[in-house]
Scaffold this motif. Sequence first.
Motif, short mmCIF file in Angstrom:
data_model
loop_
_atom_site.label_atom_id
_atom_site.label_comp_id
_atom_site.label_asym_id
_atom_site.label_seq_id
_atom_site.Cartn_x
_atom_site.Cartn_y
_atom_site.Cartn_z
N ASP A 58 0.85 -1.23 -0.10
CA ASP A 58 -0.01 0.08 -0.06
C ASP A 58 0.80 1.20 0.14
O ASP A 58 1.98 1.49 0.76
CB ASP A 58 -0.76 -0.01 1.20
N THR B 144 -10.36 -3.30 -6.30
CA THR B 144 -10.28 -3.93 -4.95
C THR B 144 -8.89 -3.13 -4.24
O THR B 144 -7.86 -2.75 -5.13
CB THR B 144 -10.20 -5.38 -4.74
N CYS B 145 -8.85 -3.07 -2.96
CA CYS B 145 -7.77 -2.51 -2.30
C CYS B 145 -6.56 -3.46 -2.37
O CYS B 145 -5.48 -3.01 -1.98
CB CYS B 145 -8.18 -2.09 -0.92
N LYS C 222 -13.30 -1.25 -1.86
CA LYS C 222 -12.78 0.18 -2.24
C LYS C 222 -13.89 1.05 -2.82
O LYS C 222 -14.89 0.59 -3.35
CB LYS C 222 -11.97 -0.24 -3.49
N SER D 161 -14.87 3.63 -4.43
CA SER D 161 -14.40 4.33 -5.96
C SER D 161 -15.13 5.62 -6.34
O SER D 161 -15.11 5.96 -7.40
CB SER D 161 -14.68 3.36 -7.08
N TYR E 42 -6.05 9.23 -4.11
CA TYR E 42 -5.90 8.53 -2.90
C TYR E 42 -4.83 9.23 -2.03
O TYR E 42 -5.18 9.03 -0.93
CB TYR E 42 -5.01 7.08 -3.25
N HIS F 57 -4.78 5.50 -7.34
CA HIS F 57 -5.05 3.71 -7.38
C HIS F 57 -6.07 3.45 -8.29
O HIS F 57 -7.19 3.76 -8.16
CB HIS F 57 -5.20 3.27 -6.08
N ARG G 153 -10.18 5.04 1.23
CA ARG G 153 -10.96 4.57 0.05
C ARG G 153 -11.32 3.09 0.59
O ARG G 153 -11.95 2.42 -0.31
CB ARG G 153 -10.39 4.33 -1.23
N ALA G 154 -10.77 2.59 1.73
CA ALA G 154 -11.18 1.15 2.20
C ALA G 154 -12.33 1.19 3.04
O ALA G 154 -12.25 1.91 4.06
CB ALA G 154 -10.00 0.35 2.83
#
Length: 498
Positions: free
Chosen positions: A111, A280-281, A241, A243, A319, A276, A233-234
Amino acid sequence: MTPPRKSLFSPDRICMEWRQQRRPGAGLHNLGSTCYLNVILQCLTYTAPLANYLLSRQHSRFCRRQGFCMMCTMETHVRKALFSSATAIRPRAVIRDLKFIGEFKPDYPGDAYEFLRCTVNAMQRTCQSGSRDSDSSSRETTIIHQIFGGFLRSRVTCLSCKTVSDFFRAFRDVLLKIKGALSLTTALEFFVAPKQTEGRKCFKCRKCKKKVAVSKVVTVHRAPRILTVCLGRADNGTSRKLSQVVEYPECLDLRPYMSDPDREPLLYSLYAVVVHSGHTCLGGHFFCYIKASDGQWYKMNDVSVESCDLHTVLGQQAYLLFYARCFNSQSKKLSSSSLPPFLSQGESSSQAGSARPQTLPGRIRVAKSQRSSARERERERNKERSRSPQWGNEHHRYFINSNYSSSAGRRRKRTSPPDHDNTHRDAPGPSSRSFQHVPAHRDAWEQPLPRERQQSKPSQLSCSLCRQLVKVRSYHQSQSKRRKLSFGAYKQKSQPYN
């Protein structure tokens, strides 16, 4: 907050503006799954106060740390990224020391926000390694904390007796919740909004002498020079995520979110955005947008470095956001008196949201009479230098060596002056990019010599060399002719008589 007993770094030495304007540096190769690492290295490379400090080599000249040093690693990387003539370089030094930075692996995705925090913390530990005996307040006066760090104030109010208690803590980045927020200002308003803990009585009031329900308000008490914002964003509930597009401005006013919101505006200018891409994260890809020292925006996607416009930058699913503190026309007069001269000239000249190349600090307007007198003094100084036999020996020796190699027709290794630092090239051969940067320290020895020395000594040297070449050539011709004559006489003597 208790004042520090010892300051580890003077804030007057921090320069917020670029000391040298240059085109963007090289891209970074993705060595496995290191896109998260590349974007953070690019953002830190184009953080002006940090880059100015690392390029000056103030840390490496006095560093006595044995083994891993994050500041020395970043200094080597920044110089290599900005001065390399290659299109892209490999951040091998950073990847080699990943185990000292955090729990990262080159072949495993990570990350970007986590790597940013670990990198900044590693640089902070390096700067405070020599001051273990100092208090906690002194450790917050390092160059890293004075660039990225600030203080948050938590004001807790007891709902029973209305007792107010203030608590302060240092921070180097801000994590914002964006669920339900459509803009950055909305997320900041939710960050500083009062929050009540009626169901959870976890705070012990000093007046009530028991745990009570409280109201808590968190505000920015001391603003940092570089404001780093992470848009979370999680989704904690679904682990998916978020978005959604969160609008963020190029110029941000942080004053409404401060502990004292009634003062003049506190403006920040956007200079880096990390994006990002992915559903998905846990997977996806990271790339970033950087505002270089020339005032232009560039998209950096691993090895690719492409120019772009501001409209493209502001329309991304951001992000991480990087803002640099700036001054507007209203606060310029108030802040110039408290700043050192080179900071007040450099920072006051830039306006928030300006996309044009900014002027270099230290340019002062001089009267015409003073300029003429300065020119006369410079002429006299040049005359004295031309008379002195010791002036320019190193530069003249380098000039003679290069002329000798061209006149004698031999290929010699080009020797550089002692003050020149040969930077490492990641890839041999000429660069395929349309621009190449010449380091500033080469400008000193690439200046032309005075007219007297250019006309006298190189011409005399070339004439003497020509005379020597003529003598050598005539000598070789006479020797070859003599060998031919002697060989012919020997051949006639050795023939048998008929």
